[in-house]
Structures are given as structure tokens and as C-alpha cells.
Scaffold this motif. Structure first.
Motif, short mmCIF file in Angstrom:
data_model
loop_
_atom_site.label_atom_id
_atom_site.label_comp_id
_atom_site.label_asym_id
_atom_site.label_seq_id
_atom_site.Cartn_x
_atom_site.Cartn_y
_atom_site.Cartn_z
N UNK A 89 15.98 -10.78 -12.75
CA UNK A 89 16.91 -9.68 -12.51
C UNK A 89 16.56 -8.89 -11.26
N UNK A 90 15.58 -9.42 -10.49
CA UNK A 90 15.11 -8.78 -9.25
C UNK A 90 14.44 -7.43 -9.50
N UNK A 91 13.91 -7.23 -10.70
CA UNK A 91 13.12 -6.04 -10.98
C UNK A 91 11.66 -6.30 -10.60
N UNK A 92 11.06 -5.35 -9.90
CA UNK A 92 9.69 -5.52 -9.44
C UNK A 92 8.72 -5.44 -10.60
N UNK A 93 7.76 -6.36 -10.65
CA UNK A 93 6.75 -6.41 -11.69
C UNK A 93 5.39 -6.12 -11.08
N UNK A 94 4.61 -5.29 -11.76
CA UNK A 94 3.27 -4.94 -11.29
C UNK A 94 2.26 -5.95 -11.79
N UNK A 95 1.53 -6.55 -10.89
CA UNK A 95 0.50 -7.52 -11.26
C UNK A 95 -0.48 -7.67 -10.11
N UNK A 96 -1.63 -8.20 -10.39
CA UNK A 96 -2.62 -8.48 -9.35
C UNK A 96 -2.31 -9.84 -8.74
N UNK A 97 -2.27 -9.89 -7.41
CA UNK A 97 -1.94 -11.11 -6.69
C UNK A 97 -3.09 -11.47 -5.77
N UNK A 98 -3.59 -12.68 -5.91
CA UNK A 98 -4.63 -13.21 -5.02
C UNK A 98 -3.98 -14.25 -4.11
N UNK A 99 -4.15 -14.07 -2.82
CA UNK A 99 -3.52 -14.99 -1.85
C UNK A 99 -4.52 -15.33 -0.77
#
Length: 367
Positions: A89-99
Motif C-alpha cells: 500500500x506504499x506505507x513506509x515501514x520502520x526496520x533496520x536495513x543492512x546494505x
């Protein structure tokens, strides 16, 4: 193909045996990583890759192993990239991202070698200035000590905005909401009844159809919190002034360095050590370290007769060719497929007579 009874290539054969990729495309950098948030079965969560200054935006889906990958991007060194997770739904989700960033393109085994530097350091003699002795009777001081109590700069984030921005130092005694503060300083704020989301618009947008409670035609400003651009104004609904240190309002948009300019710029800086329960940065930033070289503008060396060349396409070349014992000389000019060139020869003889002659010289294959 129209006049032939049967084509050389059959579509059924093409579909049955598609060509296989023998060599993968190697150009560009690869950005891959993993999200910490566990994915539900058949979820359609996405990762957005964006860079505000280079106007870059792309999306890819997250697999069941929480992995994602962006391939073949031509990104320059020191570019700041942002990664953000969202649902279907294009709602932003908070999470930890490792890139991480990888460059699979093979490098040259033997790099260029230079015997000396292109631009040697020019040694400039030190210019020491000595005051002349006084002409009148005076007392020579051995040293002078100046004491000054510097005053602390009130605004500590002035360098992040332009001189057109209005600065507000928040003393922390007011518990007024940020939206009410913006309403007192030229903006209409509130809740859009059609989407139940927070909307902010410049009050000067009345000529675009602005009316209280209507957010359909007004363009919102770009709002930053600690130099992070907000895409969702709902984070500002519960934000109060006692959490904020400084606010800068630039209704001209000159303080916005991104390519996505709104109607003005609002920059909010939180208090140091402030526990913020409402605003959370929902994206991860990383800096490209294995990218391509920075763009630079190529400029040709200006010619002595640049104005004449721009108007007429002619060049004036005045070589210093001195004829001594022998009258033979050689001049080399570039050959660009001409069959004949016209040369104007001018000079003086040993007797002082003027030489001015136009000759047409044919250019053959072996010339």
C-alpha cells in the motif's frame, strides 16, 4: 517476408528455444542487502532506492530471505543513497536495513604509470613584511596581548540554510505543537479529510485554489528533521516545540539542495539528547565508495582569434619560421579528408620585399 510463402524464422521455434545469456552485464555497481523485519508469506514488501541530489529513484521487491538487490547503477563516488522499506500500500515501514556496495566490473590489471607529476608544486618565496622604523619618538612594544570573551553563536545550523531563511531559536518553555507554530508563520496546516493525513501548504498559494480544509491544489513545502527529508507529514502531528532546538523557514526554497523542490523549505533541528517518541528516521543512508568518477565540464582551450573562429570558422596561425642557409622548411597541419587546401604565404625577403602569395595545394593519398 510479405512476398515469401514461408518465413525463415518460425515464432514457435523462437519461443521454444530462447537464447541463453553467456556473459552477464558487468557495467555499473550493485547494491544488495538484507532487512531485519521478517517477511510474511506472499508479502509484497518493497525497498526503495533514492538519491535526492541526483534525482535517482528505483524499487525492487524483498524475497522470502529478507534479501534485496539493485544492479547496474551508474552512481558517482560520494553519492548519498537512501534505502526505505514499504508495503504493497506504499506505507513506509520502520526496520533496520543492512546494505553494501559492490562493483563487479573488472579493473585494469596494469594501471597507468607516470614518471613525474602533472602539476609540480611551485615554490613561492616567503614574503615577509617589516614595518619601517617610526619617524617620531615612540615606544617599541615587545608584545601585545588582547583578551576577548567570544559570545556563543545562538544559531548553530545557519550553514545548512540560505540567508533567505528566517531562524527561530526555541527556548523549550512552550508546549505548543509544531503545526500551530507553522500556522502562525505563513502556512496553513491541518488534516486532509479525504485521506486523514497531515498537510502543510503555503498560505500564499491562495491563487491556486487554496481554501481552509482543501489540500488538493496547494503544493507542500519540503520539510526536514535533522537534515532528513520527510515524505510523510504524519510524523509531525504530535511534535511539540519543547522537543525542538531550532526552526528555519525559507519560503523561497533557496535552502533546498535537492532536485525535488517544493513550495519553500522548512528545516527542523531537534534538541541534543532529546528522546523522541514520535519522529523516527525510516530510511537508511549509505555513501557510495566504489562508484564512478565525478562529472566535470570539458572546456576547450580558447584560441587567440576565438571571436573570428566563432563567426567565420577561420584560424590565424603565425609561426616563427626563420630561413637561414637553406630555403627549405616543413609545416605539418592535420589532414581531415580534404582534397585541396588553400595556403596564404606572407613574409619578407632578405632585400626587404614583401611576399604575399596564395597557393592551392592538392592533397593526394600519399601526401
Amino acid at each position: 517476408m510479405v512476398t515469401q510463402n514461408r518465413g525463415k524464422y518460425l515464432w514457435e521455434n523462437i519461443k521454444a528455444g530462447p537464447p541463453k545469456i553467456s556473459y552477464e552485464f558487468e557495467k555499473g555497481i550493485t547494491i544488495n542487502g538484507k532487512v531485519e523485519r521478517e517477511q510474511k508469506p506472499n508479502s509484497k514488501n518493497k525497498i526503495s532506492l533514492f538519491s535526492l541530489k541526483t534525482n535517482l529513484f528505483d524499487e525492487t521487491f524483498i524475497d522470502q530471505n529478507n534479501d534485496f538487490k539493485f544492479e547496474h547503477f551508474f552512481v558517482q563516488d560520494s553519492t548519498v543513497l537512501g534505502l526505505q522499506m514499504s508495503n504493497e500500500k506504499n506505507n513506509t515501514l520502520t526496520t533496520k536495513i543492512e546494505a553494501r556496495i559492490a562493483r563487479n566490473e573488472p579493473r585494469f590489471a596494469l594501471g597507468p604509470s607516470f614518471e613525474k607529476t602533472f602539476c609540480p608544486i611551485k615554490k613561492v618565496p616567503e614574503n615577509v613584511f617589516n614595518f619601517p622604523p617610526p619617524k617620531i619618538k615612540a615606544t617599541t612594544l615587545k608584545e601585545v596581548e588582547v583578551k576577548n570573551t567570544p559570545q556563543k553563536e545562538v544559531f548553530i545550523h545557519k550553514s545548512d540554510v540560505s540567508f533567505m531563511a528566517r531562524a527561530f531559536k526555541i527556548d523549550g518553555k512552550s508546549h505548543q505543537t509544531l503545526l500551530n507554530f507553522l500556522s502562525s508563520n505563513g502556512y496553513n496546516t491541518g488534516i486532509d479529510p479525504s485521506t486523514n493525513t497531515v498537510r502543510i501548504a503555503d498560505r500564499r498559494d491562495a491563487y491556486k485554489g487554496w481554501a481552509p480544509g482543501s489540500y488538493l491544489t496547494a503544493t507542500p513545502p519540503n520539510v526536514y528533521i535533522d537534515n532528513f527529508l520527510l515524505y510523510d507529514f504524519n510524523d509531525l502531528y504530535y511534535l511539540t516545540l519543547d522537543q525542538i532546538d531550532e526552526i528555519y523557514i525559507d519560503r523561497t526554497g533557496s535552502s533546498d539542495v535537492t532536485a525535488l523542490r517544493g513550495h519553500g523549505t522548512i528545516k527542523i533541528f531537534m534538541k541534543t539528547g532529546q528522546k523522541n517518541e514520535y519522529f523516527k528516521v525510516k530510511h537508511t543512508s549509505l555513501i557510495v565508495t566504489k562508484g564512478f568518477a565525478q562529472n566535470f565540464t570539458y572546456k576547450t582551450v580558447p584560441l587567440e582569434d576565438q571571436v573570428e573562429f566563432n563567426y567565420f570558422g577561420t584560424l590565424n596561425w603565425s609561426p616563427n619560421v626563420e630561413l637561414t642557409d637553406h630555403s627549405d622548411f616543413q609545416i605539418k597541419i592535420p589532414k581531415n579528408g580534404q582534397k585541396e587546401i588553400t595556403v596564404l604565404i606572407e613574409g619578407f625577403t632578405n632585400d626587404g620585399y614583401l611576399i604575399s602569395e596564395v597557393r592551392k595545394i592538392p592533397i593526394g593519398v600519399n601526401n
